[in-house]
Write a protein that holds these residues in place. Structure first.
Motif, PDB file in Angstrom:
ATOM      1  N   THR A   1      12.682   1.340   9.833  1.00 27.55           N
ATOM      2  CA  THR A   1      12.082  -0.010   9.215  1.00 27.55           C
ATOM      3  C   THR A   1      10.729   0.311   8.368  1.00 27.55           C
ATOM      4  O   THR A   1      10.218  -0.546   7.682  1.00 27.55           O
ATOM      5  N   THR A   2      10.251   1.475   8.718  1.00 33.11           N
ATOM      6  CA  THR A   2       8.824   1.812   8.043  1.00 33.11           C
ATOM      7  C   THR A   2       9.257   2.630   6.677  1.00 33.11           C
ATOM      8  O   THR A   2      10.165   3.032   6.444  1.00 33.11           O
ATOM      9  N   ALA A   3       8.175   2.520   5.697  1.00 30.18           N
ATOM     10  CA  ALA A   3       8.225   3.200   4.402  1.00 30.18           C
ATOM     11  C   ALA A   3       8.148   4.551   4.594  1.00 30.18           C
ATOM     12  O   ALA A   3       8.991   5.514   3.792  1.00 30.18           O
ATOM     13  N   ILE A   4       7.333   4.832   5.576  1.00 29.59           N
ATOM     14  CA  ILE A   4       7.099   6.435   5.826  1.00 29.59           C
ATOM     15  C   ILE A   4       7.595   6.624   7.097  1.00 29.59           C
ATOM     16  O   ILE A   4       6.879   6.408   8.142  1.00 29.59           O
ATOM     17  N   ARG A   5       8.771   7.498   7.333  1.00 33.22           N
ATOM     18  CA  ARG A   5       9.250   7.835   8.594  1.00 33.22           C
ATOM     19  C   ARG A   5       8.983   9.314   8.982  1.00 33.22           C
ATOM     20  O   ARG A   5       9.331  10.133   8.000  1.00 33.22           O
ATOM     21  N   ILE A   6       8.782   9.665  10.201  1.00 29.97           N
ATOM     22  CA  ILE A   6       8.440  10.855  10.756  1.00 29.97           C
ATOM     23  C   ILE A   6       9.826  11.000  11.603  1.00 29.97           C
ATOM     24  O   ILE A   6       9.887  10.647  12.568  1.00 29.97           O
ATOM     25  N   PRO A   7      10.725  11.885  10.862  1.00 31.97           N
ATOM     26  CA  PRO A   7      12.021  12.288  11.754  1.00 31.97           C
ATOM     27  C   PRO A   7      11.708  12.984  12.928  1.00 31.97           C
ATOM     28  O   PRO A   7      10.899  13.708  12.969  1.00 31.97           O
ATOM     29  N   VAL A   8      12.868  12.936  13.807  1.00 27.99           N
ATOM     30  CA  VAL A   8      12.683  13.777  14.979  1.00 27.99           C
ATOM     31  C   VAL A   8      12.904  15.203  14.590  1.00 27.99           C
ATOM     32  O   VAL A   8      13.822  15.527  13.860  1.00 27.99           O
ATOM     33  N   SER A   9      11.982  16.352  15.002  1.00 31.58           N
ATOM     34  CA  SER A   9      12.171  17.518  14.588  1.00 31.58           C
ATOM     35  C   SER A   9      11.599  18.514  15.647  1.00 31.58           C
ATOM     36  O   SER A   9      10.396  18.015  16.233  1.00 31.58           O
ATOM     37  N   GLY A  10      11.482  19.761  15.290  1.00 32.49           N
ATOM     38  CA  GLY A  10      10.815  20.646  15.969  1.00 32.49           C
ATOM     39  C   GLY A  10       9.517  21.074  15.120  1.00 32.49           C
ATOM     40  O   GLY A  10       9.493  20.471  14.048  1.00 32.49           O
ATOM     41  N   PRO A  11       8.350  21.807  15.791  1.00 29.19           N
ATOM     42  CA  PRO A  11       7.075  21.838  14.611  1.00 29.19           C
ATOM     43  C   PRO A  11       7.662  22.460  13.465  1.00 29.19           C
ATOM     44  O   PRO A  11       6.930  21.884  12.277  1.00 29.19           O
ATOM     45  N   GLU A  12       8.464  23.465  13.331  1.00 33.30           N
ATOM     46  CA  GLU A  12       8.447  24.081  12.171  1.00 33.30           C
ATOM     47  C   GLU A  12       9.270  23.399  11.230  1.00 33.30           C
ATOM     48  O   GLU A  12       9.124  23.338   9.872  1.00 33.30           O
ATOM     49  N   ALA A  13      10.035  22.394  11.411  1.00 28.72           N
ATOM     50  CA  ALA A  13      10.759  21.473  10.669  1.00 28.72           C
ATOM     51  C   ALA A  13       9.947  20.027  10.435  1.00 28.72           C
ATOM     52  O   ALA A  13      10.572  19.238   9.945  1.00 28.72           O
ATOM     53  N   ARG A  14       8.554  20.037  11.023  1.00 28.21           N
ATOM     54  CA  ARG A  14       7.982  18.889  11.025  1.00 28.21           C
ATOM     55  C   ARG A  14       7.820  18.311   9.458  1.00 28.21           C
ATOM     56  O   ARG A  14       7.520  19.016   8.621  1.00 28.21           O
ATOM     57  N   ARG A  15       8.103  17.134   9.059  1.00 30.64           N
ATOM     58  CA  ARG A  15       8.171  16.464   7.811  1.00 30.64           C
ATOM     59  C   ARG A  15       8.023  15.152   7.743  1.00 30.64           C
ATOM     60  O   ARG A  15       7.873  14.404   8.680  1.00 30.64           O
ATOM     61  N   VAL A  16       7.799  14.610   6.561  1.00 24.41           N
ATOM     62  CA  VAL A  16       7.660  13.155   6.123  1.00 24.41           C
ATOM     63  C   VAL A  16       8.450  12.689   5.291  1.00 24.41           C
ATOM     64  O   VAL A  16       8.819  13.287   4.221  1.00 24.41           O
ATOM     65  N   GLU A  17       9.087  11.572   5.589  1.00 22.45           N
ATOM     66  CA  GLU A  17      10.314  11.084   4.783  1.00 22.45           C
ATOM     67  C   GLU A  17       9.552   9.573   4.139  1.00 22.45           C
ATOM     68  O   GLU A  17       9.154   8.945   4.705  1.00 22.45           O
TER      69      GLU A  17
ATOM     70  N   ASP B   1      15.119  -6.990   5.958  1.00 23.89           N
ATOM     71  CA  ASP B   1      16.132  -6.619   6.879  1.00 23.89           C
ATOM     72  C   ASP B   1      17.253  -6.193   6.227  1.00 23.89           C
ATOM     73  O   ASP B   1      18.580  -6.367   6.702  1.00 23.89           O
ATOM     74  N   HIS B   2      17.284  -5.580   5.031  1.00 26.57           N
ATOM     75  CA  HIS B   2      18.416  -5.025   4.157  1.00 26.57           C
ATOM     76  C   HIS B   2      18.371  -3.608   4.023  1.00 26.57           C
ATOM     77  O   HIS B   2      18.660  -3.045   3.025  1.00 26.57           O
ATOM     78  N   ALA B   3      17.788  -2.937   5.068  1.00 25.24           N
ATOM     79  CA  ALA B   3      17.867  -1.093   5.034  1.00 25.24           C
ATOM     80  C   ALA B   3      16.662  -0.905   3.870  1.00 25.24           C
ATOM     81  O   ALA B   3      17.125   0.613   4.016  1.00 25.24           O
ATOM     82  N   ALA B   4      16.025  -1.444   3.399  1.00 22.75           N
ATOM     83  CA  ALA B   4      15.075  -0.811   2.561  1.00 22.75           C
ATOM     84  C   ALA B   4      13.495  -1.344   2.897  1.00 22.75           C
ATOM     85  O   ALA B   4      13.546  -2.357   3.309  1.00 22.75           O
ATOM     86  N   PRO B   5      12.728  -0.556   2.964  1.00 24.42           N
ATOM     87  CA  PRO B   5      11.194  -0.960   3.255  1.00 24.42           C
ATOM     88  C   PRO B   5      10.706  -1.899   2.494  1.00 24.42           C
ATOM     89  O   PRO B   5      10.986  -1.893   1.211  1.00 24.42           O
ATOM     90  N   ILE B   6       9.865  -2.702   3.028  1.00 19.02           N
ATOM     91  CA  ILE B   6       8.989  -3.614   2.205  1.00 19.02           C
ATOM     92  C   ILE B   6       7.580  -3.552   2.563  1.00 19.02           C
ATOM     93  O   ILE B   6       6.977  -4.493   2.168  1.00 19.02           O
ATOM     94  N   ASN B   7       7.204  -2.470   3.262  1.00 16.64           N
ATOM     95  CA  ASN B   7       5.968  -2.205   3.540  1.00 16.64           C
ATOM     96  C   ASN B   7       5.376  -0.885   3.451  1.00 16.64           C
ATOM     97  O   ASN B   7       6.191   0.219   2.867  1.00 16.64           O
ATOM     98  N   LEU B   8       4.227  -0.406   3.942  1.00 15.48           N
ATOM     99  CA  LEU B   8       3.568   1.080   3.570  1.00 15.48           C
ATOM    100  C   LEU B   8       3.483   1.483   4.962  1.00 15.48           C
ATOM    101  O   LEU B   8       2.406   2.174   5.099  1.00 15.48           O
TER     102      LEU B   8
ATOM    103  N   ALA C   1       9.095  -2.998  11.564  1.00 12.77           N
ATOM    104  CA  ALA C   1       8.022  -3.213  10.328  1.00 12.77           C
ATOM    105  C   ALA C   1       8.465  -4.443   9.265  1.00 12.77           C
ATOM    106  O   ALA C   1       7.517  -4.551   8.553  1.00 12.77           O
ATOM    107  N   TYR C   2       9.668  -4.757   9.280  1.00 10.59           N
ATOM    108  CA  TYR C   2       9.881  -5.683   8.668  1.00 10.59           C
ATOM    109  C   TYR C   2       9.065  -7.056   9.223  1.00 10.59           C
ATOM    110  O   TYR C   2       8.888  -8.021   8.131  1.00 10.59           O
ATOM    111  N   ASP C   3       8.535  -7.085  10.092  1.00  9.28           N
ATOM    112  CA  ASP C   3       7.350  -8.123  10.666  1.00  9.28           C
ATOM    113  C   ASP C   3       6.052  -7.929  10.001  1.00  9.28           C
ATOM    114  O   ASP C   3       5.170  -8.491  10.328  1.00  9.28           O
ATOM    115  N   ALA C   4       6.018  -6.748   9.434  1.00 12.48           N
ATOM    116  CA  ALA C   4       4.590  -6.470   8.818  1.00 12.48           C
ATOM    117  C   ALA C   4       4.365  -7.096   7.485  1.00 12.48           C
ATOM    118  O   ALA C   4       5.263  -7.807   7.083  1.00 12.48           O
ATOM    119  N   GLU C   5       3.202  -6.805   7.075  1.00 10.65           N
ATOM    120  CA  GLU C   5       2.749  -7.321   5.555  1.00 10.65           C
ATOM    121  C   GLU C   5       3.509  -6.711   4.692  1.00 10.65           C
ATOM    122  O   GLU C   5       3.803  -5.331   4.670  1.00 10.65           O
TER     123      GLU C   5
END
Length: 451
Positions: free
Chosen positions: A333-349, A318-325, A388-392
């Protein structure tokens, strides 16, 4: 100006227009991304095509100690050949004279790249993508703190005092007034960046007192790592000009959020289109496999994304950094975030990387996880919904555990380079041993009379 300066990048030529170049700083980033090298008069630089430094600069710990990483030949400190990459030539606008900086690449005397030089590690990963017809694209986000001058390491770090005289006034996420608290420093960051030819995509106030985020435009991984390397230096110089410090520690202030270097990734195919999107705009198998690779291999590179004992203070629930995968769409809250974007800008954070990581190694490690996911066609499993802070908790909780995970994943070491992996692990374990020699205030307070 001499002929060689006519071939400099546009921003460097504009900086020198009508002026006489005095000095060139010949730089190479070490394992900690500290700038090593030497300064030479411009007339001397014009006549040199290379210079030499001992390879032991890559065996040095953050404290100035040494890891026993020289290999079978022993600690003989042979010279490396350092050659300038003139596309990196840029101004050093905070100096008292007209100075350029140039990043150099490290080679052995037989012409092969030095395998444990961080820039070469990133180029190695980039080449793995290129060999399959792929072009990786990244966009880093830089978080850092502006803090009061701290000349006593035993004293707590305090936020810098803004124009209102109230540190808490700079603890309002996304507040324009908070950014204005340290406006003169921000103004110099803009001016220095413009002189160096760097384009800032935006500056925002983050959640901590005196915490700032700078977003960079997406592009080539090596170019962006060079920018982060340069940006850290220019931000520090801008802060010093106003009697404060800029720090890129992962967790510099108790009770405040940590500082991350979130990395956005996409991949272009031979036709120049994003391979994460089908022609009809839907998600591709490559997109899912990239996420799958991150889920499987991120634990093995946490030691590169979080390279110091302080780094792990950032991974707090709960301190703005992920503790999960976990992975999720538009879910911070997830370590791997998919930002909102159009198809050409689809990306993984990737939200795991700390701002204290070496940008070359952090980006290389992050790209390596996605690369392995795509070539092994790893399924990422279902998207995580909710908090995702409730996840393992899925990531190593300390540097020693993270190094064990790194050492225990030979496939990742092969991607990054076995000799690099050997040197990195030795140097980081030496740093950890150095840390264990220091007794903290917590230990003196709670253990001195109670145990």
């Amino acid at each position: 100006m001499t002929d060689w300066t006519d071939t400099l990048p546009d921003a460097a030529r504009a900086y020198l227009a009508g002026r006489k170049l005095d000095e060139v700083e010949c730089l190479i980033p070490d394992l900690a991304a500290i700038a090593r090298g030497k300064a030479v008069p411009a007339s001397r630089f014009e006549r040199q095509s290379e210079f030499f430094l001992p390879n032991s600069i890559f065996f040095q710990t953050i404290t100035g100690g040494w890891g026993e990483a020289a290999g079978e030949g022993g600690f003989t400190e042979p010279d490396m050949v350092l050659k300038p990459d003139m596309t990196t030539a840029t101004a050093a606008p905070w100096t008292g004279d007209w100075t350029l900086q140039v990043i150099h690449d490290a080679y052995n005397h037989d012409g092969t790249p030095v395998p444990f030089a961080p820039r070469n590690v990133l180029k190695r990963v980039w080449q793995l993508y290129a060999d399959r017809g792929w072009t990786p694209i990244v966009a880093p986000e830089m978080e850092f703190y502006l803090v009061a001058r701290n000349v006593d390491p035993s004293a707590a770090i305090e936020p810098m005092m803004g124009r209102s005289g109230r540190p808490a006034a700079a603890r309002q996420a996304y507040s324009m007034s908070a950014v204005d608290e340290y406006g003169p420093v921000i103004d110099d960051i803009y001016d220095f960046a413009e002189a160096q030819g760097f384009e800032i995509d935006g500056i925002t106030q983050e959640g901590g007192a005196g915490q700032v985020e700078i977003n960079l435009r997406h592009g080539d991984p090596v170019y962006l790592a060079d920018e982060v390397f340069y940006f850290k230096r220019l931000i520090r110089e801008a802060a010093l000009k106003h009697d404060c410090f800029a720090t890129f520690m992962a967790k510099p202030i108790e009770g405040e959020p940590g500082s991350a270097m979130h990395i956005h990734h996409s991949v272009l195919g031979p036709d120049g289109h994003n391979i994460f999107s089908n022609p009809d705009g839907t998600e591709t198998d490559a997109f899912r496999h990239f996420i799958g690779g991150m889920k499987r291999y991120l634990p093995s590179v946490v030691a590169l994304l979080a390279p110091y004992v302080n780094s792990y203070r950032r991974y707090v629930k709960d301190h703005a950094a992920p503790i999960n995968l976990e992975w999720g769409r538009d879910n911070r809250t997830t370590a791997i975030r998919i930002p909102v974007s159009g198809p050409e800008a689809r990306r993984v954070e990737n939200r795991l990387a700390g701002m204290d990581c070496n940008p070359y190694l952090g980006i290389a490690a992050s790209l390596a996880t996605g690369y392995l996911g795509m070539i092994h066609e790893i399924d990422p499993g279902p998207e995580f919904k909710g908090d995702a802070y409730d996840a393992e908790e899925d990531i190593p909780r300390g540097l020693f555990a993270a190094l064990d995970a790194f050492d225990g994943t030979p496939e990742m070491q092969e991607v990054l380079g076995p000799d690099f992996a050997r040197v990195y692990s030795i140097v980081k374990r030496a740093e950890y041993d150095e840390f264990l020699q220091v007794i903290s205030p917590w230990e003196r307070e709670h253990l001195l009379l109670n145990v």
